[in-house]
Design an enzyme around this catalytic site. Structure first.
Site, short mmCIF file in Angstrom:
data_model
loop_
_atom_site.label_atom_id
_atom_site.label_comp_id
_atom_site.label_asym_id
_atom_site.label_seq_id
_atom_site.Cartn_x
_atom_site.Cartn_y
_atom_site.Cartn_z
N VAL A 22 39.39 48.09 40.13
CA VAL A 22 40.46 48.62 40.97
C VAL A 22 40.51 50.15 40.88
O VAL A 22 40.70 50.84 41.88
CB VAL A 22 41.82 47.99 40.62
CG1 VAL A 22 42.92 48.57 41.49
CG2 VAL A 22 41.75 46.47 40.80
N CYS A 23 40.32 50.68 39.70
CA CYS A 23 40.32 52.14 39.52
C CYS A 23 39.20 52.79 40.31
O CYS A 23 39.35 53.90 40.82
CB CYS A 23 40.19 52.49 38.04
SG CYS A 23 41.50 51.83 36.99
#
Length: 151
Positions: free
Chosen positions: A44-45
């Site tokens: 997600v980052c």
């Protein structure tokens, strides 16, 4: 613990750019968007930070700078930024001291929550978006840009 409408906790951290960055150095000059994220190279980052980085010109147009913050080292930040084309400074909060000051440290994991804080030119927190779970990514850069335009 909400920091909304309070003075943002000041800090100085080493950055992927090779310098140390102090939050208060932007006071009176720029709005600051602090993007706390758990780990470099995580799925997600690796979507979130490139999105913020890709809109740097839009943030610059509203007198704002974006700073990413995680517990990873400057060396990891540099490698991740190079691989994913991330141009925003990534700050190394290896002891989670800044994350604690902002109420977003997850001590049992040794990481931070996914959170965004908008600090205005006066050094006051004007928006905070803290995700319920680290896998969530709901506070998008476009939303933060709207918040800045509303100041």
């Amino acid at each position: 613990m909400s920091l909304l409408n309070q003075s943002a906790p000041d800090f100085t951290l080493p950055a992927s750019t090779g310098e140390s960055i102090t939050l208060s150095a932007y006071k009176g000059r720029k709005h600051v968007v602090l993007v706390f994220y758990p780990l470099d190279f995580s799925p997600v980052c690796s979507l979130q930070l490139p999105e913020y980085s890709g809109l740097q010109d839009d943030f610059a147009d509203v007198d704002a700078v974006v700073l990413g913050i995680s517990r990873d080292s400057v060396y990891t930040h540099k490698a991740w930024a190079a691989e994913y084309g991330i141009d925003v400074p990534l700050l190394a909060d290896m002891k989670l001291e800044v994350a604690h000051a902002y109420g977003v440290a997850i001590d049992e994991r040794g990481t931070t929550k996914r959170a965004v804080f908008l600090i205005d030119k006066d050094g006051v927190v004007r928006f905070e978006g803290v995700e319920e779970q680290t896998r969530n990514y709901n506070v998008r850069p476009e939303h933060v840009l709207e918040q800045i335009r509303g100041l």
